[in-house]
Design a protein around this motif. Structure first.
Motif, PDB file in Angstrom:
ATOM      1  N   ASP A  37       0.900  -1.121  -0.037  1.00 38.28           N
ATOM      2  CA  ASP A  37      -0.096  -0.065  -0.021  1.00 38.28           C
ATOM      3  C   ASP A  37       0.874   1.135   0.092  1.00 38.28           C
ATOM      4  N   PRO A  38       0.689   2.133  -0.932  1.00 42.13           N
ATOM      5  CA  PRO A  38       1.576   3.431  -0.876  1.00 42.13           C
ATOM      6  C   PRO A  38       1.331   4.086   0.363  1.00 42.13           C
ATOM      7  N   SER A  76       6.712   1.431  -1.859  1.00 36.94           N
ATOM      8  CA  SER A  76       5.379   0.586  -1.960  1.00 36.94           C
ATOM      9  C   SER A  76       5.593  -0.020  -3.561  1.00 36.94           C
TER      10      SER A  76
END
Length: 289
Positions: A37-38, A76
């Protein structure tokens, strides 16, 4: 002398950074924490003493900085082994190819790459809230049909057993992770063997509006026992990390925060809390060594 890699095969941006990751070699630490997940990048780097560089492009967000004097990069990747193939190939190019001349370097540089992500349990005795290190990654995707690598006898047996049990038309691949990183980061964690699924719904036996071809896939995998070799959990990237790490010569380990148990159908009430606990565990172990 190694051959020059053509522009079409390894794309480099006009500013000299590598195409997808948007990084130059000096932006990368030798130890990389990878998250899917960024938004989780900042949840790791908030513990850094200093962030020296940050950049984002598509799903690839990067922060490089220092934690207790140790230089680290957290990045990410997005979800799935297709993204991991891009991520691992371009990370390797940053340290093992001269991006100016496009010629592979004579001396190989090995990166330490640690995935810190969420996962589901496929065994009743592994509850949500568990932190697990993956000794092996088992791919139900077909990424390795496009590469040639060598597998141990055990890895071949595991792939054939899963193919037989699930009645698949292809043979899954099984790859062992980094022994060195497992010794460094696995202390205090459950050690398991992680299945990588090529999707979140059907490939994990979930039914929304389409009935999966193998609705009991998690139960079948969780019940597999090959001379004591058991499968423990599932997610969507680990096997890609391990396979590409083997091919490219990097130390790779997957650490998993178990946030759900598909057998007992429980979901943790504090998913962020267990992920944060795993992040802190990882940072502490890296800083102490």
């Amino acid at each position: 002398m190694s051959k020059r890699i053509p522009e079409s095969e390894l794309v480099i941006n006009p500013d000299g950074s590598i195409y997808h990751l948007n990084l130059k070699p000096e932006h990368l630490a030798s130890t990389v924490i990878a998250v899917g997940d960024p938004e989780r990048v900042s949840k790791v780097s908030r513990y850094f003493d200093e962030i020296e560089y940050s950049v984002s492009k598509r799903e690839f967000v990067t922060h490089t900085g220092y934690y207790k004097g140790k230089r680290l990069t957290v990045m990410s990747t997005g979800m799935g082994t297709d993204n991991i193939e891009i991520f691992m190939t371009e990370l390797d190019a940053l340290v093992n190819i001269d991006l100016r001349t496009r010629i592979p370097k004579e001396n190989h540089t090995t990166l330490n790459i640690i995935r810190v992500g969420t996962s589901g349990s496929m065994r009743k005795e592994i509850p949500s809230g568990t932190m697990l290190a993956s000794e092996y990654g088992i791919g139900l995707d077909t990424l390795m049909a496009f590469y040639n690598t060598e597998y141990s006898h055990l890895e071949q047996k595991v792939g054939r057993k899963i193919q037989e049990d699930l009645e698949l038309s292809f043979t899954p691949y099984c790859v062992k992770g980094s022994k060195k990183l497992l010794a460094l980061l696995g202390e205090g964690l459950l050690i398991g063997n992680t299945v990588t699924c090529p999707g979140f719904f059907g490939p994990q036996g979930r039914e929304v509006r389409i009935k999966p071809a193998i609705p009991d896939i998690i139960e079948k995998l969780g019940n597999m026992d090959l001379d004591g070799f058991k499968l423990t959990n599932f997610e969507m990237e680990t096997s890609g990390y391990y396979a590409m790490g083997r091919l490219l010569g990097h130390e790779v380990l997957s650490l998993n925060a178990i946030i759900a148990n598909r057998i007992t159908q429980e979901f943790t009430k504090d998913a962020y809390g267990i992920v944060d606990k795993l992040i802190q565990h990882t940072l502490k172990k890296l800083a102490d060594n």
